[in-house]
Design a protein around this motif. Structure first.
Motif, PDB file in Angstrom:
ATOM      1  N   GLN A 137      43.374  60.769  42.445  1.00 30.10           N
ATOM      2  CA  GLN A 137      43.085  59.703  41.497  1.00 30.10           C
ATOM      3  C   GLN A 137      44.092  59.713  40.348  1.00 30.10           C
ATOM      4  OE1 GLN A 137      39.204  59.924  39.659  1.00 30.10           O
ATOM      5  NE2 GLN A 137      39.068  57.710  39.433  1.00 30.10           N
ATOM      6  N   ARG A 138      44.430  60.921  39.873  1.00 30.63           N
ATOM      7  CA  ARG A 138      45.405  61.036  38.785  1.00 30.63           C
ATOM      8  C   ARG A 138      46.796  60.610  39.255  1.00 30.63           C
ATOM      9  NH1 ARG A 138      46.751  63.060  33.949  1.00 30.63           N
ATOM     10  NH2 ARG A 138      48.625  64.326  33.715  1.00 30.63           N
ATOM     11  N   MET A 139      47.168  60.982  40.463  1.00 27.56           N
ATOM     12  CA  MET A 139      48.474  60.608  40.993  1.00 27.56           C
ATOM     13  C   MET A 139      48.581  59.098  41.158  1.00 27.56           C
ATOM     14  SD  MET A 139      50.467  63.112  41.153  1.00 27.56           S
ATOM     15  CE  MET A 139      51.753  62.181  41.997  1.00 27.56           C
ATOM     16  N   GLN A 140      47.506  58.465  41.590  1.00 27.62           N
ATOM     17  CA  GLN A 140      47.497  57.012  41.731  1.00 27.62           C
ATOM     18  C   GLN A 140      47.662  56.344  40.372  1.00 27.62           C
ATOM     19  OE1 GLN A 140      43.868  56.035  43.776  1.00 27.62           O
ATOM     20  NE2 GLN A 140      44.550  56.905  45.721  1.00 27.62           N
ATOM     21  N   SER A 141      46.991  56.907  39.361  1.00 21.15           N
ATOM     22  CA  SER A 141      47.099  56.365  38.004  1.00 21.15           C
ATOM     23  C   SER A 141      48.519  56.502  37.475  1.00 21.15           C
ATOM     24  CB  SER A 141      46.119  57.095  37.074  1.00 21.15           C
ATOM     25  OG  SER A 141      46.265  56.658  35.743  1.00 21.15           O
ATOM     26  N   ILE A 142      49.141  57.651  37.703  1.00 20.64           N
ATOM     27  CA  ILE A 142      50.519  57.876  37.242  1.00 20.64           C
ATOM     28  C   ILE A 142      51.487  56.939  37.960  1.00 20.64           C
ATOM     29  CG2 ILE A 142      52.412  59.541  37.245  1.00 20.64           C
ATOM     30  CD1 ILE A 142      50.348  61.733  36.727  1.00 20.64           C
ATOM     31  N   THR A 143      51.293  56.763  39.276  1.00 18.28           N
ATOM     32  CA  THR A 143      52.155  55.864  40.055  1.00 18.28           C
ATOM     33  C   THR A 143      52.025  54.431  39.558  1.00 18.28           C
ATOM     34  OG1 THR A 143      51.919  57.271  42.009  1.00 18.28           O
ATOM     35  CG2 THR A 143      52.694  55.016  42.361  1.00 18.28           C
ATOM     36  N   MET A 144      50.783  53.990  39.327  1.00 17.31           N
ATOM     37  CA  MET A 144      50.561  52.641  38.818  1.00 17.31           C
ATOM     38  C   MET A 144      51.186  52.478  37.437  1.00 17.31           C
ATOM     39  SD  MET A 144      46.969  50.557  38.365  1.00 17.31           S
ATOM     40  CE  MET A 144      46.386  51.619  37.030  1.00 17.31           C
ATOM     41  N   GLY A 145      51.076  53.530  36.600  1.00 19.21           N
ATOM     42  CA  GLY A 145      51.667  53.487  35.269  1.00 19.21           C
ATOM     43  C   GLY A 145      53.180  53.363  35.328  1.00 19.21           C
ATOM     44  N   ALA A 146      53.810  54.082  36.260  1.00 18.89           N
ATOM     45  CA  ALA A 146      55.262  54.020  36.413  1.00 18.89           C
ATOM     46  C   ALA A 146      55.708  52.617  36.841  1.00 18.89           C
ATOM     47  CB  ALA A 146      55.726  55.058  37.426  1.00 18.89           C
ATOM     48  N   VAL A 147      54.958  52.019  37.767  1.00 22.53           N
ATOM     49  CA  VAL A 147      55.295  50.666  38.230  1.00 22.53           C
ATOM     50  C   VAL A 147      55.146  49.666  37.086  1.00 22.53           C
ATOM     51  CG1 VAL A 147      54.599  48.798  39.775  1.00 22.53           C
ATOM     52  CG2 VAL A 147      54.683  51.144  40.625  1.00 22.53           C
ATOM     53  N   MET A 148      54.052  49.785  36.326  1.00 21.44           N
ATOM     54  CA  MET A 148      53.822  48.890  35.188  1.00 21.44           C
ATOM     55  C   MET A 148      54.903  49.060  34.132  1.00 21.44           C
ATOM     56  SD  MET A 148      49.694  48.908  34.561  1.00 21.44           S
ATOM     57  CE  MET A 148      49.907  47.920  33.084  1.00 21.44           C
ATOM     58  N   SER A 149      55.342  50.303  33.923  1.00 17.98           N
ATOM     59  CA  SER A 149      56.385  50.579  32.942  1.00 17.98           C
ATOM     60  C   SER A 149      57.677  49.850  33.303  1.00 17.98           C
ATOM     61  CB  SER A 149      56.640  52.083  32.865  1.00 17.98           C
ATOM     62  OG  SER A 149      57.628  52.381  31.897  1.00 17.98           O
ATOM     63  N   ILE A 150      58.043  49.882  34.583  1.00 15.61           N
ATOM     64  CA  ILE A 150      59.248  49.186  35.043  1.00 15.61           C
ATOM     65  C   ILE A 150      59.095  47.671  34.872  1.00 15.61           C
ATOM     66  CG2 ILE A 150      60.661  48.675  37.076  1.00 15.61           C
ATOM     67  CD1 ILE A 150      59.967  51.520  38.063  1.00 15.61           C
ATOM     68  N   MET A 151      57.905  47.171  35.170  1.00 12.93           N
ATOM     69  CA  MET A 151      57.650  45.734  35.001  1.00 12.93           C
ATOM     70  C   MET A 151      57.757  45.334  33.534  1.00 12.93           C
ATOM     71  SD  MET A 151      54.456  45.145  37.637  1.00 12.93           S
ATOM     72  CE  MET A 151      54.235  43.454  37.095  1.00 12.93           C
ATOM     73  N   MET A 152      57.262  46.194  32.641  1.00  8.93           N
ATOM     74  CA  MET A 152      57.331  45.900  31.212  1.00  8.93           C
ATOM     75  C   MET A 152      58.765  45.916  30.706  1.00  8.93           C
ATOM     76  SD  MET A 152      54.502  45.039  29.937  1.00  8.93           S
ATOM     77  CE  MET A 152      52.717  45.130  30.098  1.00  8.93           C
ATOM     78  N   LEU A 153      59.572  46.817  31.227  1.00  4.40           N
ATOM     79  CA  LEU A 153      60.990  46.846  30.853  1.00  4.40           C
ATOM     80  C   LEU A 153      61.655  45.524  31.218  1.00  4.40           C
ATOM     81  CD1 LEU A 153      62.054  50.447  31.939  1.00  4.40           C
ATOM     82  CD2 LEU A 153      62.069  49.540  29.610  1.00  4.40           C
ATOM     83  N   TRP A 154      61.357  45.030  32.400  1.00  2.13           N
ATOM     84  CA  TRP A 154      61.910  43.757  32.853  1.00  2.13           C
ATOM     85  C   TRP A 154      61.370  42.603  32.002  1.00  2.13           C
ATOM     86  CZ3 TRP A 154      59.244  39.576  35.092  1.00  2.13           C
ATOM     87  CH2 TRP A 154      60.063  38.547  35.583  1.00  2.13           C
ATOM     88  N   PHE A 155      60.056  42.622  31.720  1.00  2.00           N
ATOM     89  CA  PHE A 155      59.424  41.570  30.928  1.00  2.00           C
ATOM     90  C   PHE A 155      59.954  41.590  29.493  1.00  2.00           C
ATOM     91  CE2 PHE A 155      55.802  40.342  28.136  1.00  2.00           C
ATOM     92  CZ  PHE A 155      55.714  39.011  28.503  1.00  2.00           C
ATOM     93  N   GLY A 156      60.112  42.793  28.915  1.00  2.00           N
ATOM     94  CA  GLY A 156      60.554  42.925  27.535  1.00  2.00           C
ATOM     95  C   GLY A 156      62.001  42.546  27.313  1.00  2.00           C
ATOM     96  N   TRP A 157      62.784  42.470  28.388  1.00  2.00           N
ATOM     97  CA  TRP A 157      64.204  42.151  28.264  1.00  2.00           C
ATOM     98  C   TRP A 157      64.420  40.783  27.630  1.00  2.00           C
ATOM     99  CZ3 TRP A 157      68.052  45.498  28.845  1.00  2.00           C
ATOM    100  CH2 TRP A 157      69.360  45.027  28.952  1.00  2.00           C
ATOM    101  N   SER A 158      63.502  39.854  27.892  1.00  2.00           N
ATOM    102  CA  SER A 158      63.645  38.495  27.353  1.00  2.00           C
ATOM    103  C   SER A 158      62.574  38.157  26.317  1.00  2.00           C
ATOM    104  CB  SER A 158      63.610  37.470  28.492  1.00  2.00           C
ATOM    105  OG  SER A 158      62.416  37.618  29.258  1.00  2.00           O
TER     106      SER A 158
END
Length: 251
Positions: free
Chosen positions: A169-190
């Motif tokens: 469960q913790r690994m799934q949460s960390i994986t989801m967090g990493a994916v969201m972090s990358i999405m936020m980097l892309w979203f925050g660019w503009s």
């Protein structure tokens, strides 16, 4: 209604700028005020999440027991939620209440002066990484890029700090967090820098709150559940043997 909200938020931001003397600082103060107002609701949300984690074994038992009867499964889950005074929507409510402010800032920053800055670090809070990079190059965009990186990293940190989950469960949460972090980097660019300031400040508040409040509330809820389990009487089903008549000797 939306126009009224935009005008109200613009007026509040202008007022905070008049007090602080800096537009970026005004955004930070606005964020802190909002988070402070939402603190009681956030505490309830944390307690609700703690109750949910405590109830997980019972929920899993209900799902397994009534796997072939979805209606009965739903009824039993709602009964469990009612007994525990748990509202599944409470955990998401603070986030939902912040979303209008987050998206309104995209419009609000258009109403502030073009040179509205954050202490000169961000020359314009209405500019984005992509815009500054295209207009002035990497050197000018560097401060904006740093805030975009913080935007992404601070999306991931709260999930990394969540010590309540274990194993897969913790690994799934960390994986989801990493994916969201990358999405936020892309979203925050503009994104306008004002939006990045709002999110970074809000996330730093969340990290501090999780460290100082959330973990303690979770631990207290767990102890209360364990104490309740200790004090709960153990039910034992006793099956009495059927008393058979004694055979009589024949004379």
């Amino acid at each position: 209604m939306w126009d009224w909200f935009i005008n109200f938020l613009t007026m509040v931001l202008e007022g905070l700028h008049g007090v602080s003397g800096d537009w970026g600082l005004a955004v930070i103060i606005l964020t802190l005020i909002i988070r402070l107002i939402l603190t009681p609701l956030q505490t309830k949300s944390v307690k609700s999440t703690a109750n949910m984690q405590i109830m997980q074994p019972k929920i899993a038992e209900i799902q397994e027991k009534y796997a072939d009867d979805p209606v009965r499964m739903q009824e039993e889950q709602m009964k469990l939620y009612s007994e525990a005074s748990f509202n599944p929507l409470m955990g998401c409510l603070p986030l939902f209440l912040q979303m209008p402010i987050f998206f309104a800032l995209f419009t609000v920053v258009k109403n502030v002066p073009v040179d509205a800055s954050f202490f000169g670090i961000l020359p314009s809070i209405s500019d984005s990484v992509a815009g500054v990079l295209a207009a002035s190059g990497w050197a000018a965009a560097a401060p904006y890029i740093i805030f975009d990186l913080l935007f992404g990293v601070l999306t991931f940190v709260p999930m990394l700090m969540n010590t309540q989950m274990q194993g897969d469960q913790r690994m799934q949460s960390i994986t989801m967090g990493a994916v969201m972090s990358i999405m936020m980097l892309w979203f925050g660019w503009s994104c306008p820098a004002a939006v990045l300031l709002y999110y970074v400040t809000s996330s730093l508040w969340q990290v501090a709150q999780q460290q100082l409040v959330t973990n303690k509330v979770m631990e207290k809820a767990r102890k209360e559940a364990e104490e309740a389990a200790k004090n709960k009487p153990v039910e034992v089903n006793v099956v009495r043997k059927e008393k058979k008549p004694r055979p009589h000797k024949k004379n």
